[in-house]
Design a protein around this motif. Structure first.
Motif, short mmCIF file in Angstrom:
data_model
loop_
_atom_site.label_atom_id
_atom_site.label_comp_id
_atom_site.label_asym_id
_atom_site.label_seq_id
_atom_site.Cartn_x
_atom_site.Cartn_y
_atom_site.Cartn_z
N LYS A 1 0.83 -1.21 0.00
CA LYS A 1 0.00 0.00 0.00
C LYS A 1 0.86 1.26 0.00
N ARG A 2 1.96 1.22 0.75
CA ARG A 2 2.86 2.38 0.82
C ARG A 2 3.48 2.65 -0.55
N LEU A 3 3.93 1.58 -1.20
CA LEU A 3 4.54 1.74 -2.52
C LEU A 3 3.50 2.11 -3.58
N HIS A 4 2.26 1.61 -3.40
CA HIS A 4 1.20 1.96 -4.34
C HIS A 4 0.96 3.47 -4.33
N ALA A 5 0.95 4.08 -3.14
CA ALA A 5 0.75 5.53 -3.05
C ALA A 5 1.90 6.28 -3.73
N PHE A 6 3.12 5.74 -3.59
CA PHE A 6 4.28 6.38 -4.23
C PHE A 6 4.17 6.32 -5.75
N PHE A 7 3.91 5.14 -6.29
CA PHE A 7 3.83 5.00 -7.74
C PHE A 7 2.61 5.73 -8.32
N ALA A 8 1.52 5.77 -7.58
CA ALA A 8 0.35 6.52 -8.05
C ALA A 8 0.66 8.01 -8.16
N THR A 9 1.47 8.52 -7.23
CA THR A 9 1.86 9.93 -7.28
C THR A 9 2.74 10.20 -8.50
N LEU A 10 3.66 9.30 -8.78
CA LEU A 10 4.48 9.46 -9.99
C LEU A 10 3.60 9.46 -11.23
N TYR A 11 2.64 8.55 -11.27
CA TYR A 11 1.82 8.39 -12.47
C TYR A 11 0.88 9.58 -12.68
N TYR A 12 0.21 10.03 -11.64
CA TYR A 12 -0.79 11.08 -11.81
C TYR A 12 -0.19 12.49 -11.87
N CYS A 13 1.01 12.68 -11.30
CA CYS A 13 1.58 14.03 -11.22
C CYS A 13 2.88 14.20 -11.99
N ALA A 14 3.37 13.14 -12.64
CA ALA A 14 4.57 13.23 -13.47
C ALA A 14 5.80 13.71 -12.70
#
Length: 464
Positions: free
Chosen positions: A259-272
């Motif tokens: 879950k912690r890593l999911h939040a990190f990768f989601a931030t990369l994906y949605y905010c570039a």
């Protein structure tokens, strides 16, 4: 150095420019024409007189430099190794960790190419390690182990003088060495270009310190022909929404820290974001809308980058180094909007981790900065678990950085003005367009309609 007595000194010529008059001494050595320009006629006559005196004494001239043997610069008395170490120490405090590391790599390859003989008594890897990790590291050199110190003393004794750079043939030999990988294959274009750029700065320092008279490295077309590079993104590296969704979902369900890593990768994906920007964020850098608000977009404040460079290259002894944003002025910040889907992810993430405003938004298992090795390992595992074999072998999403490429391309394809995308990305508009122009697609039908709406040329009247 090869010398000759075939010398002819020619008369001085003057040139009267708009601001000043210059005086040029001309002479020939072994059929090659040389010239030196001075601001005053006295300096020019003094230099020419020195050349004539040398020929009158029967002194030999160095073919590579065009000068009498007695006029050789300090380069003949300074070893390349000693000069390289001096340069590292002079520049160390001005460089970031990655720049220090790249400088050490370039000087290591150059120094090995400028040895009088190969060190048969030492393993090649030991010599490279001694130079890269100790000789060209100001913080560590004084604490080198005995075996490393032995190697460095041998290198110092067997290093050619800086004057070796005055031999064009040797320059070509050194450049071939730094452009070649350990397996004998040519290094990547970016690597070769970086080596040339670093060596050019080193040569400018040598000229400023009067160790060399001129920059011996190739110039003009000789440089551009060596390594052609492009900043354009490979379109094949971009992920489609189905692939990105499946990969993020797999990471979310990962047993260890998913879950912690999911939040990190989601931030990369949605905010570039760049990975080093995301790992530097604090909870207080995220502005979340109130629950139930009509607008559920969040906003991220980006102001710091924490690249992973290795503890031996930082002044703090930590693996990560805190830096200002890439390509931006000191202290400059930028804000990036976060999709409502990201708002939900971050709100849940902050609650699950019980994070406080001053805490790192994305932490490692021990509470410190999220390690690059953990990030890369998780992403590699996700690709292997989710993607088809032929996609795994392709460039699609191969690097963590491809999240950024995918989002910036999507913004452009969705019609967001390039100036706005550049502002969110932390790039200039020219850099953004040069990087992503090949990836923009889906707008051709609309563009065709606009062009058709402009109409065709008016029909010319029939000839009567």
């Amino acid at each position: 150095m090869e010398t000759t007595y075939d010398v002819k000194v020619i008369k001085i010529i003057s040139y009267k420019g708009a601001r000043k008059t210059t005086y040029t001494v001309r002479w020939e050595v072994a059929g090659k024409r040389w010239r030196e320009t001075f601001d005053t006629v006295a300096l020019a006559e003094g230099f020419r007189s020195g050349l004539i005196t040398a020929t009158g004494k029967g002194e030999a001239f160095v073919i590579a430099t065009g000068l009498p043997v007695s006029h050789r610069s300090k380069s003949a008395t300074v070893s390349w190794y000693a000069f390289a170490v001096e340069y590292v120490d002079a520049r160390w405090s001005q460089l970031g960790g990655n720049s220090r590391k790249n400088l050490a790599k370039t000087l290591t390859a150059t120094t090995i190419a400028l040895l009088r003989t190969r060190p048969a008594q030492f393993e090649p890897v030991a010599v490279r390690t001694a130079l890269r990790e100790w000789a060209f590291n100001t913080n560590r050199r004084g604490n080198a182990p005995d075996d490393v110190a032995t190697i460095l003393r041998w290198v110092e004794r067997n290093s050619l003088p800086v004057s070796t750079w005055e031999d064009p043939g040797k320059v070509d030999e050194v450049l071939r060495a730094v452009d070649t990988r350990l397996d004998g294959k040519q290094a990547a274009a970016w690597s070769r270009k970086r080596h040339r750029r670093i060596l050019n700065v080193v040569m400018k320092y040598a000229i400023r310190k009067r160790v060399l008279r001129d920059n011996p490295l190739p110039k003009g077309k000789d440089v551009t022909a060596v390594a052609k590079t492009t900043n354009a993104v490979d379109k094949r590296s971009l992920m489609n929404s189905d692939q990105a969704g499946a990969l993020l979902d797999w990471i979310r369900r990962r047993p260890r820290g998913g879950k912690r890593l999911h939040a990190f990768f989601a931030t990369l994906y949605y905010c570039a974001l760049r990975p080093e920007e995301a790992v530097a964020m604090r909870v207080k850098d995220v502005s979340l809308p109130a629950l139930g608000a009509a607008d559920q977009w969040c906003e991220l404040l980006i102001h710091t980058a924490t690249p992973e460079v290795g503890k031996q290259w930082t002044d703090t002894g930590k693996i990560h180094e805190e830096r200002d944003l890439k390509g931006r002025a000191e202290g400059e910040t930028r804000t990036v909007p976060g999709h409502p889907a990201l708002t939900r992810v971050l709100r849940q993430h902050i609650a699950d981790e019980a994070l406080q405003p001053g805490d790192l938004l994305f932490q490692g298992e021990t509470g410190g900065v999220l390690a690059g090795s953990v990030i890369r390992r998780a992403w590699r595992s996700a690709r292997e678990a989710v993607l088809a074999p032929h996609v795994i072998e392709s460039p699609t999403g191969r690097r963590v950085y491809d999240h950024r490429h995918t989002r910036l391309t999507k913004w452009l394809n969705d019609g967001v003005p390039p100036a706005q995308v550049a502002d969110w990305a932390g790039n200039s508009v020219p850099v953004l367009l040069a990087t992503y122009a090949r990836c923009v697609e889906g707008q051709l039908p609309d563009l065709k309609k606009r062009l058709e709406a402009a109409g065709d040329l008016p029909e010319s009247p029939s000839a009567g």
